[in-house]
Design a protein around this motif. Structure first.
Motif, PDB file in Angstrom:
ATOM      1  N   SER A  93      16.895  -2.787  -3.555  1.00 12.92           N
ATOM      2  CA  SER A  93      18.017  -3.597  -3.075  1.00 12.92           C
ATOM      3  C   SER A  93      17.704  -5.082  -3.179  1.00 12.92           C
ATOM      4  N   ALA A  94      16.418  -5.449  -2.991  1.00 11.81           N
ATOM      5  CA  ALA A  94      16.047  -6.858  -3.090  1.00 11.81           C
ATOM      6  C   ALA A  94      16.230  -7.374  -4.520  1.00 11.81           C
ATOM      7  N   ILE A  95      15.801  -6.605  -5.507  1.00 18.27           N
ATOM      8  CA  ILE A  95      15.993  -7.012  -6.909  1.00 18.27           C
ATOM      9  C   ILE A  95      17.473  -7.006  -7.250  1.00 18.27           C
ATOM     10  N   ARG A  96      18.192  -6.022  -6.725  1.00 20.60           N
ATOM     11  CA  ARG A  96      19.633  -5.986  -6.968  1.00 20.60           C
ATOM     12  C   ARG A  96      20.289  -7.277  -6.473  1.00 20.60           C
ATOM     13  N   SER A  97      19.896  -7.722  -5.283  1.00 22.76           N
ATOM     14  CA  SER A  97      20.462  -8.946  -4.720  1.00 22.76           C
ATOM     15  C   SER A  97      20.076 -10.159  -5.548  1.00 22.76           C
ATOM     16  N   LEU A  98      18.789 -10.245  -5.925  1.00 30.94           N
ATOM     17  CA  LEU A  98      18.333 -11.369  -6.739  1.00 30.94           C
ATOM     18  C   LEU A  98      19.049 -11.387  -8.083  1.00 30.94           C
ATOM     19  N   HIS A  99      19.191 -10.214  -8.677  1.00 33.24           N
ATOM     20  CA  HIS A  99      19.851 -10.140  -9.973  1.00 33.24           C
ATOM     21  C   HIS A  99      21.303 -10.559  -9.883  1.00 33.24           C
ATOM     22  N   ALA A 100      21.968 -10.204  -8.782  1.00 36.11           N
ATOM     23  CA  ALA A 100      23.359 -10.615  -8.613  1.00 36.11           C
ATOM     24  C   ALA A 100      23.475 -12.126  -8.583  1.00 36.11           C
ATOM     25  N   GLN A 101      22.540 -12.789  -7.929  1.00 36.46           N
ATOM     26  CA  GLN A 101      22.547 -14.244  -7.897  1.00 36.46           C
ATOM     27  C   GLN A 101      22.330 -14.824  -9.295  1.00 36.46           C
ATOM     28  N   ARG A 151       0.820  -1.211   0.000  1.00 35.82           N
ATOM     29  CA  ARG A 151       0.000   0.000   0.000  1.00 35.82           C
ATOM     30  C   ARG A 151       0.856   1.264   0.000  1.00 35.82           C
ATOM     31  N   TYR A 152       2.121   1.133   0.387  1.00 39.61           N
ATOM     32  CA  TYR A 152       3.010   2.283   0.428  1.00 39.61           C
ATOM     33  C   TYR A 152       3.991   2.195  -0.737  1.00 39.61           C
ATOM     34  N   LEU A 153       4.768   3.253  -0.933  1.00 38.76           N
ATOM     35  CA  LEU A 153       5.805   3.256  -1.962  1.00 38.76           C
ATOM     36  C   LEU A 153       6.955   2.377  -1.475  1.00 38.76           C
ATOM     37  N   ASP A 154       7.165   1.263  -2.150  1.00 36.32           N
ATOM     38  CA  ASP A 154       8.035   0.206  -1.638  1.00 36.32           C
ATOM     39  C   ASP A 154       9.415   0.275  -2.271  1.00 36.32           C
ATOM     40  N   TYR A 155      10.234   1.220  -1.820  1.00 40.47           N
ATOM     41  CA  TYR A 155      11.570   1.363  -2.392  1.00 40.47           C
ATOM     42  C   TYR A 155      12.525   0.281  -1.916  1.00 40.47           C
ATOM     43  N   GLY A 156      12.109  -0.504  -0.930  1.00 37.96           N
ATOM     44  CA  GLY A 156      12.951  -1.607  -0.487  1.00 37.96           C
ATOM     45  C   GLY A 156      13.180  -2.643  -1.563  1.00 37.96           C
ATOM     46  N   VAL A 157      12.332  -2.678  -2.582  1.00 40.79           N
ATOM     47  CA  VAL A 157      12.493  -3.694  -3.627  1.00 40.79           C
ATOM     48  C   VAL A 157      13.731  -3.443  -4.476  1.00 40.79           C
ATOM     49  N   GLN A 189       6.648  -1.258 -10.992  1.00 43.77           N
ATOM     50  CA  GLN A 189       5.398  -1.886 -10.583  1.00 43.77           C
ATOM     51  C   GLN A 189       5.394  -2.184  -9.093  1.00 43.77           C
ATOM     52  N   LEU A 190       6.493  -2.736  -8.612  1.00 43.74           N
ATOM     53  CA  LEU A 190       6.551  -3.128  -7.206  1.00 43.74           C
ATOM     54  C   LEU A 190       6.623  -1.925  -6.286  1.00 43.74           C
ATOM     55  N   ILE A 191       7.308  -0.870  -6.700  1.00 46.53           N
ATOM     56  CA  ILE A 191       7.392   0.328  -5.861  1.00 46.53           C
ATOM     57  C   ILE A 191       6.041   1.020  -5.785  1.00 46.53           C
ATOM     58  N   ARG A 192       5.360   1.162  -6.923  1.00 45.29           N
ATOM     59  CA  ARG A 192       4.207   2.049  -7.005  1.00 45.29           C
ATOM     60  C   ARG A 192       2.875   1.371  -7.266  1.00 45.29           C
ATOM     61  N   GLY A 193       2.913   0.073  -7.581  1.00 44.01           N
ATOM     62  CA  GLY A 193       1.682  -0.604  -7.965  1.00 44.01           C
ATOM     63  C   GLY A 193       0.629  -0.637  -6.869  1.00 44.01           C
ATOM     64  N   GLY A 194       1.054  -0.537  -5.606  1.00 44.76           N
ATOM     65  CA  GLY A 194       0.078  -0.517  -4.527  1.00 44.76           C
ATOM     66  C   GLY A 194      -0.763   0.731  -4.521  1.00 44.76           C
ATOM     67  N   GLN A 195      -0.202   1.844  -5.020  1.00 47.07           N
ATOM     68  CA  GLN A 195      -0.923   3.105  -5.024  1.00 47.07           C
ATOM     69  C   GLN A 195      -1.432   3.486  -6.408  1.00 47.07           C
ATOM     70  N   ASP A 196      -0.886   2.890  -7.445  1.00 46.05           N
ATOM     71  CA  ASP A 196      -1.312   3.187  -8.811  1.00 46.05           C
ATOM     72  C   ASP A 196      -1.690   1.879  -9.505  1.00 46.05           C
ATOM     73  N   PRO A 197      -2.976   1.492  -9.428  1.00 47.56           N
ATOM     74  CA  PRO A 197      -3.399   0.200  -9.991  1.00 47.56           C
ATOM     75  C   PRO A 197      -3.116   0.056 -11.483  1.00 47.56           C
ATOM     76  N   TYR A 250      11.035   3.853   3.181  1.00 53.59           N
ATOM     77  CA  TYR A 250      11.499   5.233   3.119  1.00 53.59           C
ATOM     78  C   TYR A 250      12.998   5.326   3.386  1.00 53.59           C
ATOM     79  N   LEU A 251      13.490   4.522   4.301  1.00 58.41           N
ATOM     80  CA  LEU A 251      14.932   4.485   4.527  1.00 58.41           C
ATOM     81  C   LEU A 251      15.646   4.033   3.258  1.00 58.41           C
ATOM     82  N   SER A 252      15.054   3.076   2.562  1.00 58.16           N
ATOM     83  CA  SER A 252      15.643   2.586   1.307  1.00 58.16           C
ATOM     84  C   SER A 252      15.665   3.681   0.259  1.00 58.16           C
ATOM     85  N   LEU A 253      14.572   4.421   0.151  1.00 60.10           N
ATOM     86  CA  LEU A 253      14.501   5.487  -0.855  1.00 60.10           C
ATOM     87  C   LEU A 253      15.628   6.488  -0.647  1.00 60.10           C
TER      88      LEU A 253
END
Length: 941
Positions: free
Chosen positions: A296-304, A288-294, A346-354, A550-553
């Motif tokens: 670093s998560a995608i960065r980690s997944l992509h590195a793998q 539901r919020y702007l999910d900027y944590g994704v 999509q993952l950052i903003r899809g919760g607020q922008d359908p 927000y800390l991630s952003l």
């Protein structure tokens, strides 16, 4: 079939009569060469179909399957074996036509992937229907324990199947779900629903994936199901919900973006189950919020993924293009990097922008451009690269129908791929490929590269964490940086580090928080008032410390951190606003959008579209309204703090924003009103006070009244309910805050009057005879009134009544006496004993100017219609001077004084929230003197 394999591809498009109508694709595909050799009778019909122009749509697939199924039943008898054979032949025919048309330039990438997607859907649905009917004779049909309704296997397509982007040799990622537990009924014996759907799923996989003499239909991958290979083959929606809540992992969110039901849904009960599935997956995937944590998560997944791809490439022949085994899907600059770049928005903003919850990659990229998330040139480059890489992927797979993404290692295959891509040589192909890989890699790095900036103050915060022993060192370091009260700041930093909120943070959040405090110390030290700025910074960081996103952003976007520092330094009100609404951090990322002129028509359209996507979800819609209002207010505020707006422009923009919000709320609430008696309400909103005069401030309430003009007997009750709901939508506190406070006391008869007024009643009320002071007060208010939202015709008629009221003849002495008496009454209510000057209420202040202008408008509008314009006090003063109603020089001086008063009042409220706005008397002694001179000339001269 005498042509040699891998002969030069003719220039495209190939004329329909090329090679005497023979198939071209078998020259380049060992797979298709084998198929046509095994089924020579179908070659001519396929060649004709390839050039016919008939689309490979669902209707074509169903029609093609009928004779193939009949032929298979003739060969092996009716049953699973016949259907399996027919589906395999259907795939061969479809692949042949796709290859032929694609290589002849008669089919776009989108048409290729859509045809493969439709083939997969047709295969799943056809096989599932037969297998379900076949099992019914033995075990019946599954029945829900709670509903008593027949259950169906819900097949969810993931990955490229879910996104309608299936490649020509792709496997299909499936998940098997069902609604309720229960047992089968109507057969010779009973099974639990769970066991039934597992058996049905196994048979479906065998039907599609078993390799026979005719090949396979589709390879099936079930590893995306809950718990992967260790989980049950089929699970209930209840099991899926629990899994999401307890065990759902970050990478599964990315996978479920593409999730889509691909099986036929026959019953209303199953359609309802599909709706329940969407309700489960949407909050899991989209926060539901702007999910900027994704990021670093995608960065980690992509590195793998990159590491795994590197191992595979090294095992083949290396990973550089000139080493020939490069993976165009998982390698640097490959398809997966484009997909990740699209998915992150999509993952950052899809919760607020359908609207961002779409599946096809190219469509997501286009939306990212439309939302200003990616530059147009970046979208063009990524989209072009995506099409090139996907076409190259298909040609790699055409060779042997292998699910490969590696560039070939043999010279013959390299020449074949180059020919299929329309290149003269393999070197030419590599030369064309490299720029696409480079631009994709650059954009991916721009989106995902770690951008944390190390500060120079890290030792200070770290020493504060170490305790009292390092306090003196911290104080000395802070003094060197320019902090005035280093001792107080050290105490504040120590308190922050010892607070339970800080100690309760997860390790990852605490690390980011530490980095942000270090950066904040550095940024604040560069401001004019570093201690004040750092104090606000700590308030802000503590407020967002539990929101990892927000800390991630701020960690990912250092430029946003710098703009936060500027905002916190510039204004206490701005600092408090950002602290209350940290989702506004997102607005700091786009400098162009921050400085752009508002487009209110586009704003209304965008907001209406967002609300429509959440139709029926009242709380969600209220949150959307508040978020959009906060975002627009913040943009105005930032431009204000940059000094690019005058105080008049600020009032105009905030008033225009309020008008837009009212308009959209009226439209949305009316559509949800259960007793509405017409499609469009005959209803309007009229603004008074600051909104009416377009002088709205950041925290102003709205003085409004509601008018309607509708002869339906239900109208009074319907519009009263409507108005109450509009007020509720505007004033309710939700998770996203509040829109506005509403004041409706200026309606006819004030608080004792009806909430909504019919237009004829309003007109009679305004034009009635009367000469008491209260009546003059209402006419004073009318000088600053205007139509602002709703029915435009009623708005125009209101303006006519307003003009008629203002144009009434008035006795100058009587009017003067009443306004002076009203001014004295207002002054009594705002008396103060201080030696400061109240910019608004003291003699010589803003109220004196406003009452003077209102007097001039009421007295002279009859003979000077130009004064009826709701043009604002400054413009009306200049008009009055130009018309000779007051001294023109004095009018100009008082207009300047009014502008200065408003600007200073605005500054005080932004700086420290001071209200009432009071300053040393000498600061505006000259300006107040001009105002008093005008008052004396008008009312006492």
């Amino acid at each position: 079939m005498s042509e040699p394999l891998f002969s030069r591809l003719p220039a495209r498009p190939v004329p329909s009569g090329d090679a005497g109508g023979a198939l071209l694709a078998p020259r380049f595909s060992r797979y298709l060469h084998r198929i046509v050799s095994a089924r020579p009778a179908c070659a001519a019909s396929l060649a004709e179909a390839a050039q016919s122009g008939q689309p490979l749509d669902a209707a074509w697939l169903e029609a093609r399957l009928i004779p193939l199924r009949e032929r298979a039943e003739t060969a092996v008898g009716p049953g699973d074996a016949a259907l399996g054979k027919a589906l395999r032949w259907l795939r061969q025919d479809t692949m042949a036509l796709i290859m032929e048309r694609d290589l002849r330039g008669l089919m776009t990438l989108a048409e290729v992937t859509e045809a493969m997607t439709l083939l997969a859907e047709c295969a799943v649905r056809t096989a599932l229907a037969q297998l379900t009917a076949d099992m019914a004779a033995q075990v019946g049909y599954p029945v829900g324990e709670q509903s008593g309704e027949r259950q169906e296997l819900i097949v969810v397509g993931m990955g490229k199947l879910g996104g309608r982007e299936l490649n020509v040799s792709s496997d299909i990622d499936l998940i098997f779900l069902y609604d309720e537990e229960g047992e089968t009924a109507g057969g010779k014996r009973s099974l639990s629903n769970h066991e039934y759907f597992i058996r049905l799923g196994r048979r479906l996989i065998q039907m599609l994936a078993d390799v026979t003499e005719d090949g396979f239909v589709f390879r099936v991958d079930m590893r995306l199901r809950p718990n992967g290979d260790a989980g049950p083959l089929a699970c209930s929606l209840a099991m899926l919900e629990e899994y999401f809540m307890v065990q759902g992992r970050e990478w599964e969110r990315y996978a479920w973006i593409k999730g889509r039901v691909v099986s036929a849904v026959e019953s209303a009960h199953s359609r309802n189950a599909v709706g329940l599935l969407e309700q489960l997956t949407t909050p899991f995937v989209f926060r539901r919020y702007l999910d900027y944590g994704v990021i670093s998560a995608i960065r980690s997944l992509h590195a793998q993924i990159r590491a795994e791809a590197g191992k595979r490439e090294a095992g083949l022949a290396g990973h550089a293009l000139n080493q020939r085994a490069f993976d165009i899907k998982l390698g640097r600059g490959g398809i997966r990097e484009i997909e990740f770049t699209a998915q992150v928005f999509q993952l950052i903003r899809g919760g607020q922008d359908p609207s961002l919850r779409v599946r096809p990659t190219l469509q997501v990229l286009a939306l990212a451009e439309a939302r200003g998330l990616l530059a147009p040139e970046a979208v063009v480059e990524l989209s072009t690269a995506y099409r090139f890489l996907r076409q190259l992927e298909h040609r790699l797979q055409y060779l042997d129908d292998a699910q490969t993404h590696h560039l070939p290692t043999s010279a013959a295959d390299q020449q074949a791929i180059a020919a299929m891509m329309g290149m003269d040589s393999y070197d030419d192909l590599l030369a064309a490929l490299q720029p696409h890989l480079d631009c994709v890699e650059q954009q991916f790095e721009a989106t995902f590269a770690a951008r944390q900036e190390g500060g120079q103050c890290g030792s200070i915060w770290q020493q504060c964490l170490q305790g009292e022993a390092s306090a003196e060192t911290c104080r000395a370091a802070l003094q060197n940086l320019g902090y005035d009260d280093a001792e107080a700041l050290v105490a504040r930093l120590r308190a922050t580090s010892e607070a339970s909120r800080y100690r309760a943070m997860p390790d990852s959040s605490r690390l980011r928080f530490d980095q942000l405090v270090e950066r904040a110390l550095e940024l604040s030290a560069k401001q004019d008032h570093p201690d004040r700025t750092m104090g606000r910074f700590l308030d802000f960081l503590e407020a967002i410390s539990r929101r990892a996103s927000y800390l991630s952003l701020l960690s990912e976007y250092p430029q946003a951190m710098a703009r936060v520092a500027d905002t916190l330094h510039a204004s206490r009100w701005a600092a408090d606003y950002l602290t209350r609404h940290p989702q506004l951090l997102d607005e700091l990322l786009d400098t162009d959008a921050l400085m752009a002129l508002p487009d209110w028509a586009a704003f209304r359209q965008r907001l209406t579209s967002q609300l429509a996507m959440s139709d029926g979800q009242v709380e969600t819609q209220m949150d959307i309204l508040r978020r959009e209002h906060h975002a627009e207010t913040f943009r105005i505020l930032l431009q204000d703090l940059q000094g690019v707006l005058t105080v008049e422009q600020i009032g105009d923009r905030l008033s225009d924003l309020a008008d837009a919000m009212l308009d959209v709320v009226l439209e949305t609430v009316w559509q949800q009103l259960p007793k509405r008696h017409r499609d469009t309400p005959r209803f309007a909103v009229v603004a008074y006070g600051r909104l009416g005069g377009k002088e709205l401030g950041y925290a102003s309430d709205l003085d409004i009244i509601f008018l309607y003009d509708d002869e339906d007997e239900r109208a009074p009750d319907v519009y009263a309910t409507f108005a109450r709901r509009v007020i509720t939508w505007m004033t309710s506190h939700t998770a996203a805050g509040i829109l506005f406070d509403i004041d409706t006391r200026l309606r006819p008869n004030g608080a004792a009057g009806l909430l909504v007024t019919s237009f004829p009643s309003f007109r009679r009320y305004q034009l009635r005879e009367g000469d008491n002071a209260a009546w003059v007060w209402e006419h004073q208010a009318l000088t600053r009134a205007r139509y602002c939202a709703g029915d435009r015709e009623i708005g125009a008629r209101f303006e006519e009544v307003r003009n008629e009221v203002l144009a009434q003849p008035r006795d100058a002495a009587t009017l003067r006496e009443e306004i002076v008496a009203m001014r004295a009454k207002v002054a009594e209510g705002h008396a103060h004993a201080s030696d400061m000057f109240d910019l608004k209420h003291d003699t010589g202040g803003m109220v004196d100017i406003e009452f003077t202008v209102q007097y001039l408008v009421l007295l002279h509008s009859r003979t000077h219609p130009v004064l009826r314009r709701n043009a604002g006090n400054i413009a009306l003063l200049h008009m009055s001077g130009a018309l000779g109603l007051i001294d023109a020089t004095l009018a100009r001086r008082v207009a300047d004084a009014y502008r200065q008063f408003r600007a200073r009042q605005h500054q005080l409220r932004l700086d420290d929230g001071q209200s009432p706005a009071r300053v040393p008397l000498e600061e505006f002694a000259e300006a107040a003197g001009h105002v008093r001179a005008l008052w004396h000339a008008v009312f006492e001269g």
